[in-house]
Design a protein around this motif. Structure first.
Motif, PDB file in Angstrom:
ATOM      1  N   PHE A 280       0.826  -1.211   0.000  1.00 27.61           N
ATOM      2  CA  PHE A 280       0.000   0.000   0.000  1.00 27.61           C
ATOM      3  C   PHE A 280       0.857   1.257   0.000  1.00 27.61           C
ATOM      4  O   PHE A 280       0.615   2.205  -0.762  1.00 27.61           O
ATOM      5  CB  PHE A 280      -0.911  -0.033   1.236  1.00 27.61           C
ATOM      6  N   ALA A 281       1.892   1.274   0.816  1.00 29.79           N
ATOM      7  CA  ALA A 281       2.740   2.462   0.923  1.00 29.79           C
ATOM      8  C   ALA A 281       3.495   2.729  -0.376  1.00 29.79           C
ATOM      9  O   ALA A 281       3.636   3.877  -0.804  1.00 29.79           O
ATOM     10  CB  ALA A 281       3.718   2.297   2.081  1.00 29.79           C
ATOM     11  N   THR A 282       3.976   1.652  -1.022  1.00 28.95           N
ATOM     12  CA  THR A 282       4.712   1.819  -2.281  1.00 28.95           C
ATOM     13  C   THR A 282       3.782   2.338  -3.376  1.00 28.95           C
ATOM     14  O   THR A 282       4.184   3.151  -4.211  1.00 28.95           O
ATOM     15  CB  THR A 282       5.333   0.488  -2.717  1.00 28.95           C
ATOM     16  N   ALA A 283       2.516   1.877  -3.360  1.00 31.80           N
ATOM     17  CA  ALA A 283       1.551   2.364  -4.338  1.00 31.80           C
ATOM     18  C   ALA A 283       1.329   3.865  -4.176  1.00 31.80           C
ATOM     19  O   ALA A 283       1.212   4.602  -5.155  1.00 31.80           O
ATOM     20  CB  ALA A 283       0.233   1.611  -4.193  1.00 31.80           C
ATOM     21  N   ALA A 284       1.302   4.330  -2.927  1.00 31.44           N
ATOM     22  CA  ALA A 284       1.045   5.749  -2.666  1.00 31.44           C
ATOM     23  C   ALA A 284       2.291   6.607  -2.867  1.00 31.44           C
ATOM     24  O   ALA A 284       2.230   7.681  -3.470  1.00 31.44           O
ATOM     25  CB  ALA A 284       0.520   5.920  -1.240  1.00 31.44           C
ATOM     26  N   ASP A 295      14.062 -15.609 -15.832  1.00 29.43           N
ATOM     27  CA  ASP A 295      15.523 -15.487 -15.718  1.00 29.43           C
ATOM     28  C   ASP A 295      15.955 -15.079 -14.315  1.00 29.43           C
ATOM     29  O   ASP A 295      17.127 -14.795 -14.084  1.00 29.43           O
ATOM     30  CB  ASP A 295      16.046 -14.440 -16.719  1.00 29.43           C
ATOM     31  N   GLY A 296      15.011 -15.008 -13.363  1.00 28.77           N
ATOM     32  CA  GLY A 296      15.328 -14.543 -12.017  1.00 28.77           C
ATOM     33  C   GLY A 296      14.556 -13.273 -11.707  1.00 28.77           C
ATOM     34  O   GLY A 296      13.622 -12.892 -12.420  1.00 28.77           O
ATOM     35  N   GLN A 297      14.963 -12.564 -10.631  1.00 26.03           N
ATOM     36  CA  GLN A 297      14.255 -11.357 -10.245  1.00 26.03           C
ATOM     37  C   GLN A 297      14.610 -10.177 -11.144  1.00 26.03           C
ATOM     38  O   GLN A 297      15.712 -10.085 -11.674  1.00 26.03           O
ATOM     39  CB  GLN A 297      14.589 -10.992  -8.795  1.00 26.03           C
ATOM     40  N   SER A 298      13.633  -9.277 -11.289  1.00 29.14           N
ATOM     41  CA  SER A 298      13.866  -8.023 -11.982  1.00 29.14           C
ATOM     42  C   SER A 298      13.145  -6.942 -11.188  1.00 29.14           C
ATOM     43  O   SER A 298      12.321  -7.248 -10.322  1.00 29.14           O
ATOM     44  CB  SER A 298      13.329  -8.096 -13.414  1.00 29.14           C
ATOM     45  N   SER A 299      13.469  -5.678 -11.429  1.00 27.85           N
ATOM     46  CA  SER A 299      12.849  -4.571 -10.694  1.00 27.85           C
ATOM     47  C   SER A 299      12.136  -3.650 -11.669  1.00 27.85           C
ATOM     48  O   SER A 299      12.601  -3.411 -12.783  1.00 27.85           O
ATOM     49  CB  SER A 299      13.892  -3.775  -9.912  1.00 27.85           C
ATOM     50  N   ILE A 300      10.988  -3.132 -11.238  1.00 25.11           N
ATOM     51  CA  ILE A 300      10.271  -2.133 -12.022  1.00 25.11           C
ATOM     52  C   ILE A 300      10.031  -0.906 -11.139  1.00 25.11           C
ATOM     53  O   ILE A 300       9.923  -1.007  -9.909  1.00 25.11           O
ATOM     54  CB  ILE A 300       8.929  -2.671 -12.567  1.00 25.11           C
ATOM     55  N   LYS A 301       9.966   0.263 -11.767  1.00 22.90           N
ATOM     56  CA  LYS A 301       9.730   1.499 -11.037  1.00 22.90           C
ATOM     57  C   LYS A 301       8.230   1.734 -10.914  1.00 22.90           C
ATOM     58  O   LYS A 301       7.496   1.663 -11.894  1.00 22.90           O
ATOM     59  CB  LYS A 301      10.388   2.670 -11.753  1.00 22.90           C
ATOM     60  N   ILE A 302       7.795   2.034  -9.685  1.00 21.51           N
ATOM     61  CA  ILE A 302       6.387   2.284  -9.413  1.00 21.51           C
ATOM     62  C   ILE A 302       6.199   3.785  -9.184  1.00 21.51           C
ATOM     63  O   ILE A 302       6.756   4.357  -8.238  1.00 21.51           O
ATOM     64  CB  ILE A 302       5.914   1.506  -8.167  1.00 21.51           C
ATOM     65  N   PRO A 303       5.441   4.452 -10.039  1.00 22.90           N
ATOM     66  CA  PRO A 303       5.191   5.887  -9.837  1.00 22.90           C
ATOM     67  C   PRO A 303       4.307   6.131  -8.613  1.00 22.90           C
ATOM     68  O   PRO A 303       3.567   5.238  -8.176  1.00 22.90           O
ATOM     69  CB  PRO A 303       4.464   6.306 -11.118  1.00 22.90           C
ATOM     70  N   LYS A 304       4.370   7.338  -8.064  1.00 22.25           N
ATOM     71  CA  LYS A 304       3.496   7.701  -6.948  1.00 22.25           C
ATOM     72  C   LYS A 304       2.031   7.609  -7.378  1.00 22.25           C
ATOM     73  O   LYS A 304       1.677   7.954  -8.496  1.00 22.25           O
ATOM     74  CB  LYS A 304       3.788   9.134  -6.488  1.00 22.25           C
ATOM     75  N   GLY A 305       1.214   7.123  -6.471  1.00 21.18           N
ATOM     76  CA  GLY A 305      -0.220   7.060  -6.740  1.00 21.18           C
ATOM     77  C   GLY A 305      -0.641   5.974  -7.701  1.00 21.18           C
ATOM     78  O   GLY A 305      -1.681   6.071  -8.340  1.00 21.18           O
ATOM     79  N   THR A 306       0.145   4.922  -7.814  1.00 25.75           N
ATOM     80  CA  THR A 306      -0.215   3.807  -8.713  1.00 25.75           C
ATOM     81  C   THR A 306      -1.457   3.095  -8.202  1.00 25.75           C
ATOM     82  O   THR A 306      -1.563   2.764  -7.007  1.00 25.75           O
ATOM     83  CB  THR A 306       0.948   2.812  -8.828  1.00 25.75           C
ATOM     84  N   GLN A 307      -2.408   2.870  -9.087  1.00 27.18           N
ATOM     85  CA  GLN A 307      -3.651   2.208  -8.716  1.00 27.18           C
ATOM     86  C   GLN A 307      -3.555   0.700  -8.939  1.00 27.18           C
ATOM     87  O   GLN A 307      -2.802   0.219  -9.785  1.00 27.18           O
ATOM     88  CB  GLN A 307      -4.809   2.768  -9.553  1.00 27.18           C
ATOM     89  N   GLY A 308      -4.340  -0.034  -8.163  1.00 27.71           N
ATOM     90  CA  GLY A 308      -4.403  -1.474  -8.351  1.00 27.71           C
ATOM     91  C   GLY A 308      -4.920  -1.822  -9.742  1.00 27.71           C
ATOM     92  O   GLY A 308      -5.810  -1.138 -10.264  1.00 27.71           O
TER      93      GLY A 308
END
Length: 378
Positions: A280-284, A295-308
């Motif tokens: 919840f906090a990361t979404a906000a 291929d394993g783990q990867s990371s994506i950038k989450i913008p502020k206010g991302t909705q479900g």
């Protein structure tokens, strides 16, 4: 260099199956060895026609030939699952047999001019249903298959006889394996009852194979599965079907692939899909989110206010294409995770937070209630 198969049959590359079969039938009759006795050129052309028709009448072989040319049928399974070609006479018999009742002999009038059998018969093709994981389908894998099949008898060297003098031509059919009778302008043929179609009589059958020239055995076969396959793909392993009767050509093994369902990913072609929980906090507040890939783990950038329900595309983290080229993408849909257990202090802070942001900071709710005013009397 071998001639182009389309050129051999005299058809265009856009020709459909009916046109290809029609062209083969016309030319095969013209160059059949029984119609051109003693002409080696005609026999060569007849063989060439058989190879061209076999390659272009099978959708899988034709696709491989269109992509790779004659290389598709060299080196075992090759790129297109190719391998060797069948006897041109067998191909001719398959094409004409249904129309003329018994094969090419009666088409040319039967009699002693037809091609005689030596007792050899091609072995049966075999089917093997193989399950693989999505990870194996993504990277390619070599599997060892255990199958029960007929293999050549070593004791009689596939002849079916104890000694070299024990194999004799059947006197009833003259070695042709069929007997016929005149019926108007055609000759109706049936399997010879004496030799059961082999064209030979064995007076001293091998004690191991009992005259068949082959034995049933469990065997292990290695099969290379290329990256990018999916359920329904059929791979052909040339010569790994049943051994032929009395030294005849072995059949082929066809492996039908079934890719197991995955716990995390769903697949559509080369694209993968997965749902990932988003705190919840990361979404906000925004941040980075670790997501799984093959291929394993990867990371994506989450913008502020991302909705479900928001979907992020991770390029080239999907499945490879069976035809080569770039990988597909991975589509990650985030599902905002709401805390289920809060202490009193956390509840109070969350209440204060909710009151402080007001309706203007809730665009989804705002848009919904704007559309639904007439239902809520707002």
């Amino acid at each position: 260099m071998p001639r182009d198969y389309y050129e051999i049959l005299g058809v265009s590359k856009s020709a459909d199956a009916t046109e290809i079969k029609k062209a083969y039938r016309k030319l095969a009759v013209k160059f059949h060895p029984d119609k051109n006795p003693g002409d080696p050129t005609a026999e060569d052309k007849f063989k060439e026609l058989g190879q061209a028709y076999e390659a272009l009448s099978d959708p899988d072989k034709r696709a491989a030939y269109d992509r790779y040319g004659h290389d598709a049928f060299s080196g075992g399974m090759g790129r297109g699952g190719g391998g060797g070609f069948h006897d041109p006479a067998d191909i001719f018999s398959q094409v004409f047999g249904g129309a003329f009742g018994g094969g090419f002999e009666e088409f040319f009038g039967g009699g002693g001019g037809g091609r005689k059998k030596s007792g050899q018969q091609r072995g049966s093709d075999l089917r093997y249903d193989l399950e693989i994981t999505l990870e194996e389908a993504a990277k390619g894998v070599e599997k060892e298959l255990e199958i029960e099949r007929n293999v050549p008898c070593g004791k009689c060297n596939s002849t079916g006889s104890k000694g070299s003098g024990g194999v004799k031509t059947c006197s009833t059919c003259g070695g042709r394996g069929v007997v016929g009778r005149q019926a108007g302008i055609f000759i109706q043929q049936s399997t010879c009852p004496e030799c059961r179609g082999s064209g030979q009589i064995i007076s001293d059958p091998c004690s191991d194979c009992h005259g068949d020239g082959r034995l049933e055995r469990n065997t292990r076969i290695k099969l290379r599965i290329p990256a990018g396959v999916e359920t329904g793909v059929r791979l052909r392993s040339t010569g790994n079907g049943d051994a032929g009767v009395r030294g005849g050509t072995s059949g082929d093994l066809y492996a039908f692939l079934h890719v197991e369902e995955h716990d995390v990913f769903e697949r559509e072609g080369t694209t993968l899909f997965c749902d990932v929980p988003l705190p919840f906090a990361t979404a906000a507040l925004g941040g980075e989110l670790k997501v799984p890939t093959l291929d394993g783990q990867s990371s994506i950038k989450i913008p502020k206010g991302t909705q479900g329900g928001t979907t992020f595309r991770v390029r080239e983290k999907g499945m490879p294409s069976l035809q080569g080229g770039l990988k597909g993408d991975l589509n990650v849909t985030v599902q905002v995770e709401v805390p289920t257990k809060l202490n009193k202090d956390q509840e109070e802070k969350l209440t204060d937070f909710s009151e402080s942001i007001g309706e203007k900071n809730s665009p989804v709710s705002q848009g919904f209630f704007e559309k639904a005013k007439r239902f809520f009397d707002l």
